[in-house]
Design a protein around this motif. Sequence first.
Motif, PDB file in Angstrom:
ATOM      1  N   CYS A 389       0.582  -1.209  -0.013  1.00 26.90           N
ATOM      2  CA  CYS A 389      -0.026   0.129   0.087  1.00 26.90           C
ATOM      3  C   CYS A 389       0.673   1.406   0.126  1.00 26.90           C
ATOM      4  O   CYS A 389       0.718   2.265   0.605  1.00 26.90           O
ATOM      5  N   LEU A 390       1.841   1.080  -0.734  1.00 31.30           N
ATOM      6  CA  LEU A 390       3.055   2.072  -0.627  1.00 31.30           C
ATOM      7  C   LEU A 390       2.773   3.322  -1.689  1.00 31.30           C
ATOM      8  O   LEU A 390       1.946   3.025  -2.765  1.00 31.30           O
ATOM      9  N   LYS A 391       3.229   4.392  -1.524  1.00 27.81           N
ATOM     10  CA  LYS A 391       3.091   5.706  -2.448  1.00 27.81           C
ATOM     11  C   LYS A 391       4.502   5.602  -3.291  1.00 27.81           C
ATOM     12  O   LYS A 391       5.271   6.242  -2.750  1.00 27.81           O
ATOM     13  N   CYS A 392       4.270   4.754  -4.145  1.00 29.98           N
ATOM     14  CA  CYS A 392       5.441   4.215  -5.086  1.00 29.98           C
ATOM     15  C   CYS A 392       5.232   4.918  -6.132  1.00 29.98           C
ATOM     16  O   CYS A 392       4.607   4.741  -7.078  1.00 29.98           O
ATOM     17  N   PRO A 393       6.521   5.687  -6.585  1.00 29.68           N
ATOM     18  CA  PRO A 393       6.561   6.410  -8.086  1.00 29.68           C
ATOM     19  C   PRO A 393       6.521   5.249  -9.212  1.00 29.68           C
ATOM     20  O   PRO A 393       7.173   4.116  -8.936  1.00 29.68           O
ATOM     21  N   THR A 394       5.900   5.349 -10.122  1.00 32.77           N
ATOM     22  CA  THR A 394       5.604   4.707 -11.325  1.00 32.77           C
ATOM     23  C   THR A 394       6.993   4.207 -11.747  1.00 32.77           C
ATOM     24  O   THR A 394       7.139   3.146 -12.720  1.00 32.77           O
ATOM     25  N   ASN A 395       8.002   5.221 -11.723  1.00 34.51           N
ATOM     26  CA  ASN A 395       9.130   4.994 -12.491  1.00 34.51           C
ATOM     27  C   ASN A 395      10.175   4.433 -11.524  1.00 34.51           C
ATOM     28  O   ASN A 395      11.400   4.098 -12.109  1.00 34.51           O
ATOM     29  N   VAL A 396      10.000   3.745 -10.618  1.00 30.74           N
ATOM     30  CA  VAL A 396      10.964   3.021  -9.448  1.00 30.74           C
ATOM     31  C   VAL A 396      10.538   1.561  -9.919  1.00 30.74           C
ATOM     32  O   VAL A 396       9.519   1.053  -9.672  1.00 30.74           O
ATOM     33  N   THR A 397      11.552   0.838 -10.367  1.00 25.66           N
ATOM     34  CA  THR A 397      11.385  -0.483 -10.627  1.00 25.66           C
ATOM     35  C   THR A 397      11.191  -1.559  -9.399  1.00 25.66           C
ATOM     36  O   THR A 397      10.778  -2.505  -9.665  1.00 25.66           O
ATOM     37  N   LEU A 398      11.690  -1.019  -8.340  1.00 20.65           N
ATOM     38  CA  LEU A 398      11.532  -1.914  -7.228  1.00 20.65           C
ATOM     39  C   LEU A 398      10.116  -2.076  -6.989  1.00 20.65           C
ATOM     40  O   LEU A 398       9.625  -2.969  -6.148  1.00 20.65           O
ATOM     41  N   CYS A 399       9.153  -1.415  -7.518  1.00 19.23           N
ATOM     42  CA  CYS A 399       7.566  -1.333  -7.288  1.00 19.23           C
ATOM     43  C   CYS A 399       6.931  -2.086  -8.211  1.00 19.23           C
ATOM     44  O   CYS A 399       5.730  -2.082  -8.537  1.00 19.23           O
ATOM     45  N   ARG A 400       7.619  -2.710  -9.136  1.00 22.60           N
ATOM     46  CA  ARG A 400       7.230  -3.570 -10.362  1.00 22.60           C
ATOM     47  C   ARG A 400       5.984  -4.464  -9.808  1.00 22.60           C
ATOM     48  O   ARG A 400       6.227  -5.047  -8.836  1.00 22.60           O
ATOM     49  N   GLY A 401       4.953  -4.552 -10.489  1.00 18.27           N
ATOM     50  CA  GLY A 401       3.890  -5.190 -10.156  1.00 18.27           C
ATOM     51  C   GLY A 401       2.572  -4.382  -9.602  1.00 18.27           C
ATOM     52  O   GLY A 401       1.588  -5.020  -9.341  1.00 18.27           O
ATOM     53  N   GLY A 402       3.070  -3.145  -9.189  1.00 14.19           N
ATOM     54  CA  GLY A 402       1.842  -2.262  -8.783  1.00 14.19           C
ATOM     55  C   GLY A 402       1.941  -2.518  -7.242  1.00 14.19           C
ATOM     56  O   GLY A 402       2.421  -3.292  -6.631  1.00 14.19           O
ATOM     57  N   GLN A 403       0.884  -1.635  -6.685  1.00 11.35           N
ATOM     58  CA  GLN A 403       0.520  -1.543  -5.564  1.00 11.35           C
ATOM     59  C   GLN A 403      -1.121  -2.152  -5.270  1.00 11.35           C
ATOM     60  O   GLN A 403      -1.704  -2.243  -6.236  1.00 11.35           O
ATOM     61  N   ARG A 404      -1.515  -2.400  -4.099  1.00 11.75           N
ATOM     62  CA  ARG A 404      -2.932  -3.070  -3.862  1.00 11.75           C
ATOM     63  C   ARG A 404      -3.632  -1.850  -4.175  1.00 11.75           C
ATOM     64  O   ARG A 404      -3.524  -0.505  -4.096  1.00 11.75           O
ATOM     65  N   PRO A 405      -5.100  -2.076  -4.606  1.00  9.22           N
ATOM     66  CA  PRO A 405      -5.993  -1.200  -4.533  1.00  9.22           C
ATOM     67  C   PRO A 405      -6.292  -0.569  -3.273  1.00  9.22           C
ATOM     68  O   PRO A 405      -6.170  -1.304  -2.250  1.00  9.22           O
ATOM     69  N   GLU A 406      -6.608   0.676  -3.214  1.00  9.69           N
ATOM     70  CA  GLU A 406      -6.968   1.431  -1.951  1.00  9.69           C
ATOM     71  C   GLU A 406      -7.925   0.716  -1.137  1.00  9.69           C
ATOM     72  O   GLU A 406      -8.002   0.785  -0.034  1.00  9.69           O
ATOM     73  N   THR A 407      -9.178   0.516  -1.813  1.00  8.65           N
ATOM     74  CA  THR A 407     -10.046  -0.251  -0.986  1.00  8.65           C
ATOM     75  C   THR A 407      -9.642  -1.387  -0.144  1.00  8.65           C
ATOM     76  O   THR A 407      -9.901  -1.899   0.904  1.00  8.65           O
ATOM     77  N   GLU A 408      -8.657  -2.143  -0.949  1.00  7.07           N
ATOM     78  CA  GLU A 408      -7.942  -3.327  -0.216  1.00  7.07           C
ATOM     79  C   GLU A 408      -7.149  -3.147   0.810  1.00  7.07           C
ATOM     80  O   GLU A 408      -7.014  -3.702   1.959  1.00  7.07           O
ATOM     81  N   CYS A 409      -6.452  -1.993   0.637  1.00 10.74           N
ATOM     82  CA  CYS A 409      -5.719  -1.288   1.788  1.00 10.74           C
ATOM     83  C   CYS A 409      -6.493  -1.108   2.905  1.00 10.74           C
ATOM     84  O   CYS A 409      -6.107  -1.258   4.226  1.00 10.74           O
ATOM     85  N   LEU A 410      -7.488  -0.141   2.845  1.00  9.50           N
ATOM     86  CA  LEU A 410      -8.181   0.100   3.802  1.00  9.50           C
ATOM     87  C   LEU A 410      -9.095  -0.865   4.376  1.00  9.50           C
ATOM     88  O   LEU A 410      -9.583  -0.844   5.660  1.00  9.50           O
ATOM     89  N   GLY A 411      -9.261  -1.851   3.691  1.00 10.71           N
ATOM     90  CA  GLY A 411      -9.956  -3.079   4.538  1.00 10.71           C
ATOM     91  C   GLY A 411      -9.072  -3.730   5.393  1.00 10.71           C
ATOM     92  O   GLY A 411      -9.456  -4.755   6.312  1.00 10.71           O
ATOM     93  N   GLN A 412      -7.785  -3.623   5.308  1.00 12.44           N
ATOM     94  CA  GLN A 412      -6.680  -4.288   6.047  1.00 12.44           C
ATOM     95  C   GLN A 412      -6.140  -3.655   7.109  1.00 12.44           C
ATOM     96  O   GLN A 412      -6.014  -3.825   8.187  1.00 12.44           O
ATOM     97  N   HIS A 413      -5.531  -2.463   6.615  1.00 12.11           N
ATOM     98  CA  HIS A 413      -4.781  -1.459   7.605  1.00 12.11           C
ATOM     99  C   HIS A 413      -4.849  -0.335   7.192  1.00 12.11           C
ATOM    100  O   HIS A 413      -5.011   0.103   6.019  1.00 12.11           O
ATOM    101  N   THR A 414      -4.899   0.733   7.905  1.00 10.91           N
ATOM    102  CA  THR A 414      -4.860   1.973   7.815  1.00 10.91           C
ATOM    103  C   THR A 414      -3.877   2.452   6.979  1.00 10.91           C
ATOM    104  O   THR A 414      -2.734   2.607   7.507  1.00 10.91           O
ATOM    105  N   ILE A 415      -3.742   3.240   5.911  1.00 12.37           N
ATOM    106  CA  ILE A 415      -2.962   3.891   4.952  1.00 12.37           C
ATOM    107  C   ILE A 415      -2.018   5.062   5.895  1.00 12.37           C
ATOM    108  O   ILE A 415      -2.834   5.833   6.271  1.00 12.37           O
TER     109      ILE A 415
END
Length: 415
Positions: A389-415
């Motif tokens: 659930c990171l605020k990960c810049p799209t140009n950073v290869t470390l975040c390859r695969g994308g992040q979880r949808p915000e709804t999924e993050c809110l459903g598990q832990h507070t961002i």
Amino acid sequence: MVKRIATNFVSSLNSLLSIIIATLCLIPSQTHSLTLKSDINSLREITHAIDPNSVAPYSYIHSWDFRVDPCESKGPQFLGILCDLPLDNSSSRITAIDLDGIGYEGFLTPAIGNLTELTILNINNNKFRGPIPETIGNLRKLTRLSVSDNFFTGVIPQEIGELKKLEYIDLSMNRFSGTIPYDMTSLRRLTYLSLSDNNLSGRIHNLTGLWQLDTLDISFNQFFGDLPNLPVSLRNVYFSHNIFSGHMTSLKNLIHLRWLDISNNRLSGAIERDILSLRRVIHLNVSFNRFTSMDVINYSGQRPQLHLLEAQGNNLRGNLPINLVSFTNLTIINLSNNQFHGLIPKEYGQKLRTLWRQLYLDHNFLTGKLPLEFTHTTTNVKVSLGNNCLKCPTNVTLCRGGQRPETECLGQHTI
């Protein structure tokens, strides 16, 4: 007068001959008799139990030419056979069978039990099938038994427990069923035991009687219940892919341990500090269990040797353990597929610029921005941060695969 001289001459000659004969009798014989007939017959039975179509022209078994004596052969006959050549007139005995792994098909004949001077039996990497005969218990001088990568079935013969001189047992990659015979736990000289990749099951008895054991591999079976009590001499423990449950407590006394793999079981509770603080452990794999917490204290004063930590696929919760940075030899960490949340510690980023070479944190619920060091990693560092659930810049290869949808993050832990 002449007659008396002749008589004396003959008498002296007889005395001289007697002395010569007596002297010759005192000289040790430099010859010995042929191989014991029952040993030769046992070798014949071994060949008869092997499908001749599986005996290649260049194989050891093909060289067994019974027109010559096995222990007298000085040419390319009876490859894979070693003998004891006595200095007296007693028969030679076969002491080792070490076959080539050429794919022999057949059975291990009960006649193997007649080779009572055998110290080594190695028939790895073939296609022997059926059970190991109970006559294996006759080989009281056996120190090494290795039958891995065959098709043996049935239970492990309890007679193996009678072979008190055994130092090395490898029954891996077969189709054995049942459990570990109780008598095997009293093999005091055993240093290596591998039963991996079989169909073994059941609970494991107390193994502390194997007090010289260095390596124990029972991975890829169906053993269940609590982890057994183990001898403190162990340096390498492989228990992966079983059904063990409960806690890790019984492992904390293994002060000589260097390699521990208990992955793919049903162990739960905490990854305890007593395990993480074992100073000689280099590789620790506790992945794919049901652990919920990792008890990591600051180990900078103890200088543990841990190099690789694999803890993926558990139910680890809370913040990432910041004290992992106190492991001065740690270079590879895999904490992916867990329930970690919160920020990535900036100390993790500092380690990536110095010691850490691989860091896997993907498929968690980590939040916030990346520490600055994560965006300036070198090319020889592997990092995976996707599906968080990171605020990960799209140009950073470390975040390859994308992040979880915000709804999924809110459903598990507070961002």
